[in-house]
Scaffold this motif. Sequence first.
Motif, PDB file in Angstrom:
ATOM      1  N   ILE A 157      -8.976  64.095 105.668  1.00 46.86           N
ATOM      2  CA  ILE A 157     -10.030  64.438 107.024  1.00 46.86           C
ATOM      3  C   ILE A 157      -9.109  64.346 108.236  1.00 46.86           C
ATOM      4  O   ILE A 157      -9.120  65.356 109.028  1.00 46.86           O
ATOM      5  N   VAL A 158      -8.043  63.623 108.244  1.00 47.18           N
ATOM      6  CA  VAL A 158      -7.130  63.519 109.386  1.00 47.18           C
ATOM      7  C   VAL A 158      -6.348  64.613 109.547  1.00 47.18           C
ATOM      8  O   VAL A 158      -6.233  65.358 110.627  1.00 47.18           O
ATOM      9  N   ASP A 159      -5.875  65.294 108.436  1.00 45.49           N
ATOM     10  CA  ASP A 159      -5.149  66.525 108.484  1.00 45.49           C
ATOM     11  C   ASP A 159      -5.834  67.380 108.845  1.00 45.49           C
ATOM     12  O   ASP A 159      -5.531  68.371 109.535  1.00 45.49           O
ATOM     13  N   HIS A 218      -8.819  67.670 110.595  1.00 46.20           N
ATOM     14  CA  HIS A 218      -8.791  67.268 111.876  1.00 46.20           C
ATOM     15  C   HIS A 218      -7.869  68.094 112.801  1.00 46.20           C
ATOM     16  O   HIS A 218      -8.057  68.494 113.993  1.00 46.20           O
ATOM     17  N   ARG A 219      -6.423  67.559 112.602  1.00 40.21           N
ATOM     18  CA  ARG A 219      -5.429  68.241 113.326  1.00 40.21           C
ATOM     19  C   ARG A 219      -5.191  69.621 113.170  1.00 40.21           C
ATOM     20  O   ARG A 219      -5.168  70.232 114.075  1.00 40.21           O
ATOM     21  N   GLN A 220      -5.625  70.333 112.032  1.00 38.27           N
ATOM     22  CA  GLN A 220      -5.575  71.785 111.833  1.00 38.27           C
ATOM     23  C   GLN A 220      -6.724  72.316 112.750  1.00 38.27           C
ATOM     24  O   GLN A 220      -6.187  73.403 113.139  1.00 38.27           O
ATOM     25  N   LEU A 221      -7.622  71.598 112.582  1.00 34.57           N
ATOM     26  CA  LEU A 221      -8.703  72.588 113.613  1.00 34.57           C
ATOM     27  C   LEU A 221      -8.554  72.269 115.119  1.00 34.57           C
ATOM     28  O   LEU A 221      -8.629  73.399 115.918  1.00 34.57           O
ATOM     29  N   ALA A 222      -7.711  71.070 115.508  1.00 30.38           N
ATOM     30  CA  ALA A 222      -7.581  70.992 116.699  1.00 30.38           C
ATOM     31  C   ALA A 222      -6.369  71.789 117.352  1.00 30.38           C
ATOM     32  O   ALA A 222      -6.570  72.139 118.429  1.00 30.38           O
ATOM     33  N   GLN A 231      -9.298  60.095 103.530  1.00 31.12           N
ATOM     34  CA  GLN A 231      -9.188  59.533 105.013  1.00 31.12           C
ATOM     35  C   GLN A 231      -7.937  60.521 105.670  1.00 31.12           C
ATOM     36  O   GLN A 231      -8.122  60.983 106.614  1.00 31.12           O
TER      37      GLN A 231
END
Length: 66
Positions: free
Chosen positions: A40-42, A44-48, A37
Amino acid sequence: MEDRLNRIESKIALSEDLLEELNLMVFRQQQQIDRLQQQIVDLHRQLASGSPGERRDLREEIPPHY
């Protein structure tokens, strides 16, 4: 009667061992879930943030043999 009691005690001891093993397995699985998890958060932050790397156009990349 005593034989029956011994069998019951044996089953209880085995059940306790199995329960402890299952508890340990669940604990390890929860640790793995937590790590996944967080990954996944990391991601998501990279993509954002747009920082996973520079954008590139694959059409501009010509293989060396051309």
